[in-house]
Design an enzyme around this catalytic site. Structure first.
Site, PDB file in Angstrom:
ATOM      1  N   THR A  64       0.812  -1.213   0.000  1.00  0.00           N
ATOM      2  CA  THR A  64       0.000   0.000   0.000  1.00  0.00           C
ATOM      3  C   THR A  64       0.846   1.264   0.000  1.00  0.00           C
ATOM      4  O   THR A  64       0.661   2.165  -0.824  1.00  0.00           O
ATOM      5  CB  THR A  64      -0.939   0.006   1.216  1.00  0.00           C
ATOM      6  OG1 THR A  64      -1.791  -1.133   1.158  1.00  0.00           O
ATOM      7  CG2 THR A  64      -1.781   1.265   1.246  1.00  0.00           C
ATOM      8  N   LYS A  95       5.252   4.146  18.247  1.00  0.00           N
ATOM      9  CA  LYS A  95       5.421   5.528  17.804  1.00  0.00           C
ATOM     10  C   LYS A  95       5.845   6.425  18.959  1.00  0.00           C
ATOM     11  O   LYS A  95       6.659   7.344  18.776  1.00  0.00           O
ATOM     12  CB  LYS A  95       4.118   6.026  17.185  1.00  0.00           C
ATOM     13  CG  LYS A  95       3.703   5.244  15.946  1.00  0.00           C
ATOM     14  CD  LYS A  95       2.274   5.561  15.525  1.00  0.00           C
ATOM     15  CE  LYS A  95       1.839   4.708  14.348  1.00  0.00           C
ATOM     16  NZ  LYS A  95       0.410   4.925  13.985  1.00  0.00           N
TER      17      LYS A  95
END
Length: 433
Positions: free
Chosen positions: A13, A205
């Site tokens: 993707t 993250k």
């Protein structure tokens, strides 16, 4: 104009988004930078599936190492994912002196120290804007616009899947399982969705953000993590009645010289900017000692938003390579210190939302308050909800600041009380003070 020849590993993707973005705006990029991005080689195990982009003959291959070893390839874009073969590819490219661009937050969270040090040793760079916040340039903001600031705190909504689920639950009163199933159908959530709903993706993250903010790789075990799995719609309703909204929040703070880090469902005031972030959007709220409050908002994932961040890194890496920069700021900021002092999870001071189910009998609340007092937890407010037919009453309590260890001990004692008829629910409450 100078050319930079790009090798991409992984044509899924995001890889397809990078190709689409370069094909669409390559001329614009060249006009702005003086550097022409050339898609030289792309490796993927599947080179037959149509990705919606056209490529010249000979660009696609199934041999990733041939792309890394190609002398005509100037830099490598790692979009394979995972932490095994991606680590091998990344380290090999760095050892050849080729800059690496990656969107792989798990790789950086688990092996960041090794990767940054390898880049420094071989005088090249690792670039990773797309690893945190998708299309939001939060890491670039830290290493450029905020470079003159000591970061006092960061609050991040870093997972679009969880934010989408919480938004739908609040707006429509739907149960968690129903919204999760719809999120999977729409492609927002993976199957299984564990990395998202258990907070692990946000934690990956968060440790990258904390590492850059405070100058050394932060290990995953320094980030206590709790997701939104099984969150009851009633908790969202209770929070709203009290003037709060529930968000899965990454919280990073300088706590008197120690790094405080966690990912957890958190009640935030409805009037705060973070509370207004809805659906699959991400946002990062940063407080610097000079700039004060700043906020970064945008799409946290997706083919083109993430592809945009990767392209930004490609051009930064290209400029650094052509100008002989050597080791870039994206590496040096991660290796300022050998180690960081962390605030142990038990010592984190916070306010909390607590929801109890107490049997409707005299003295029940007094027993609970005695336990809170014993553990140095002061109460800000108490709301008793309507009594249930089963003979118990939900009670919602907002506390003042106390240590996590005191909360844990108090909750264990309250759950063991004869008047307590269900497992207490506890979530952090953040006032952003």
């Amino acid at each position: 104009m100078k050319e930079i020849r790009i090798g991409i590993l992984g044509f899924g993707t995001v890889g397809a988004g990078v190709v689409e973005g370069i094909q669409k705006n390559g001329d614009l990029i060249a006009e702005r930078t003086g550097i022409v991005p050339v898609l030289a080689r792309i490796a993927d195990l599947d080179i037959e599936t149509d990705r919606g982009v056209d490529l010249p003959e000979g660009v696609l291959t199934t041999d990733a190492m041939s792309v890394i070893n190609d002398a005509d390839v100037d830099l490598i874009v790692e979009l394979v994912g995972g932490t095994t073969i991606a680590r091998t590819f990344t380290l090999e490219a760095l050892k050849q002196g080729k800059p690496v661009i990656t969107a792989n937050k798990a790789l950086l969270a688990d092996f960041g120290e090794e990767i940054y040090k390898t880049a420094r040793e071989y005088t090249t760079g690792i670039y990773y804007e797309a690893a945190v916040g998708g299309g939001i340039p939060i890491l670039r903001a830290q290493r450029a616009g905020l470079i003159g600031n000591h970061i006092e705190s960061i609050y991040g909504i870093l997972n679009g899947t969880c934010n989408y689920i919480l938004t739908r639950m609040e707006r429509e009163g739907l149960p968690f399982e129903t919204v999760l199933a719809e999120a999977q159908k729409l492609g927002y959530a993976e199957t299984p969705p564990d990395l998202d709903i258990d907070g692990i993706d946000s934690a990956h993250k968060a440790v990258v953000l904390a590492s850059m903010a405070y100058g050394a790789p932060v290990p995953m075990d320094a980030c206590p993590t709790k997701g939104i799995r099984g969150l009851a719609a009633s908790e969202i309703t209770n929070a709203a009645e009290l003037g709060y909204r529930i968000k899965l929040l990454a919280i990073i703070k300088d706590n008197e010289g120690e790094v405080e880090l966690s990912v957890e469902p958190t009640l935030v005031p409805q009037q705060h900017m973070v509370a207004s972030v809805s659906d699959s959007f991400n946002a990062v709220f940063v407080k610097g000692d000079i700039v004060d409050d700043t906020m970064y908002y945008g799409r946290g994932a997706g083919r083109l938003p993430t592809g945009s961040a990767v392209i930004g890194d490609i051009m930064e890496a290209a400029a650094d390579k052509l100008h002989g920069v050597g080791v870039p700021v994206s590496v040096t900021m991660m290796l300022q210190k050998e180690t960081l002092p962390y605030c142990p999870a038990d010592n984190i001071v916070k306010r909390c939302y607590v929801r109890l189910c107490l049997k409707d009998r005299p003295g029940a609340m007094a027993q609970v308050m005695t336990i809170f007092g014993k553990h140095n937890i002061s109460i800000a407010s108490v709301v008793q909800k309507e009594r249930h037919d089963e003979g118990y009453a939900p009670v919602v309590i907002l506390t003042q600041d106390a240590r996590e260890s005191e909360f844990v001990a108090a909750m264990d004692e309250i759950e063991a009380l004869p008047v307590s008829s269900c497992t207490p629910i506890r979530m952090r409450l953040e006032d952003f003070e």
